[in-house]
Motif scaffolding. Structure first.
Motif, PDB file in Angstrom:
ATOM      1  N   VAL A   1       0.948  -1.151  -0.263  1.00  0.00           N
ATOM      2  CA  VAL A   1       0.130   0.073  -0.019  1.00  0.00           C
ATOM      3  C   VAL A   1       1.041   1.203  -0.284  1.00  0.00           C
ATOM      4  CG1 VAL A   1      -1.541   1.047   1.241  1.00  0.00           C
ATOM      5  CG2 VAL A   1      -1.870  -1.397   1.158  1.00  0.00           C
ATOM      6  N   LYS A   2       0.500   2.214  -0.908  1.00  0.00           N
ATOM      7  CA  LYS A   2       1.177   3.414  -0.718  1.00  0.00           C
ATOM      8  C   LYS A   2       0.266   4.455  -0.025  1.00  0.00           C
ATOM      9  CE  LYS A   2       1.497   6.200  -4.486  1.00  0.00           C
ATOM     10  NZ  LYS A   2       2.026   6.750  -5.585  1.00  0.00           N
ATOM     11  N   VAL A   3       0.802   5.284   1.055  1.00  0.00           N
ATOM     12  CA  VAL A   3       0.096   6.149   1.778  1.00  0.00           C
ATOM     13  C   VAL A   3       0.823   7.570   1.649  1.00  0.00           C
ATOM     14  CG1 VAL A   3      -0.466   6.939   4.090  1.00  0.00           C
ATOM     15  CG2 VAL A   3      -0.503   4.439   3.588  1.00  0.00           C
ATOM     16  N   VAL A   4      -0.133   8.486   1.156  1.00  0.00           N
ATOM     17  CA  VAL A   4       0.506   9.857   0.965  1.00  0.00           C
ATOM     18  C   VAL A   4      -0.278  10.893   2.487  1.00  0.00           C
ATOM     19  CG1 VAL A   4       0.287  11.764  -0.355  1.00  0.00           C
ATOM     20  CG2 VAL A   4       0.508   9.460  -1.293  1.00  0.00           C
ATOM     21  N   ASP A   5       0.762  11.331   2.875  1.00  0.00           N
ATOM     22  CA  ASP A   5       0.285  12.160   4.185  1.00  0.00           C
ATOM     23  C   ASP A   5      -0.113  13.535   3.707  1.00  0.00           C
ATOM     24  OD1 ASP A   5       2.473  13.364   4.086  1.00  0.00           O
ATOM     25  OD2 ASP A   5       3.335  12.607   5.788  1.00  0.00           O
ATOM     26  N   LYS A   6      -0.747  14.461   4.814  1.00  0.00           N
ATOM     27  CA  LYS A   6      -0.936  15.794   4.168  1.00  0.00           C
ATOM     28  C   LYS A   6       0.009  16.531   3.709  1.00  0.00           C
ATOM     29  CE  LYS A   6      -5.286  15.386   6.596  1.00  0.00           C
ATOM     30  NZ  LYS A   6      -6.124  15.681   7.783  1.00  0.00           N
ATOM     31  N   GLU A   7       1.220  16.214   4.059  1.00  0.00           N
ATOM     32  CA  GLU A   7       2.535  17.036   3.830  1.00  0.00           C
ATOM     33  C   GLU A   7       2.873  16.665   2.489  1.00  0.00           C
ATOM     34  OE1 GLU A   7       5.130  16.806   7.155  1.00  0.00           O
ATOM     35  OE2 GLU A   7       3.677  17.892   8.257  1.00  0.00           O
ATOM     36  N   GLY A   8       2.116  15.589   1.678  1.00  0.00           N
ATOM     37  CA  GLY A   8       2.644  15.066   0.417  1.00  0.00           C
ATOM     38  C   GLY A   8       3.798  13.989   0.348  1.00  0.00           C
TER      39      GLY A   8
END
Length: 142
Positions: free
Chosen positions: A110-117
């Motif tokens: 899984v790839k997770v992108v946080d709110k900071e990119g």
């Protein structure tokens, strides 16, 4: 005799149709991981904890350092709070790959992108216990 042969044929046909509609391990494992991440994102830590394989959950609980104000809570409740707070930072999630290891194990990347990119890739090992698929391991790739 002809009716018996037709009846047997119908039973066999029904068996094979139902068998082909059976559980897809890769899809079930993927759905478990998706549900886990969605629960975390939605602040539903208690629901996320339910998707963890009990030995893995217990190992995570052992790693949690309890602040004094949380010592009255059950360890699984503390883990649920931690998981809930982690979800606030998730922006996007994408399943990259799902592969079957054997009849009872699957790997979901899984790839997770946080709110900071910032992008992070995680590998989930999912195991099927008596009832359903549960997460037995989570590790970061990057």
């Amino acid at each position: 005799m002809k009716r018996v042969a037709i009846a047997i044929g119908a039973v066999l046909l029904a068996f094979f149709v139902l068998r082909s509609c059976g559980e897809n391990p890769e899809k079930s494992a993927r759905n478990t991981v998706k549900d886990f991440i969605e629960n975390i994102r939605d602040g539903e830590g208690r629901e996320a904890v339910k998707l963890l394989y009990p030995p893995f959950r217990d190992a995570l609980v052992q790693d949690v350092k309890l602040p004094l104000q949380l010592t009255e809570m059950k360890p699984s409740e503390v883990l649920a709070c931690i998981l809930s707070s982690m979800g606030e930072n998730i922006k996007r999630v994408r399943v990259l790959d799902t592969s079957r290891i054997d009849d009872k194990h699957a790997e979901v990347i899984v790839k997770v992108v946080d709110k900071e990119g910032v992008e992070k890739i995680f590998t989930f090992i999912v195991i099927k216990d008596e009832k359903k698929w549960r997460i037995a391991s989570i590790s970061g790739i990057r």
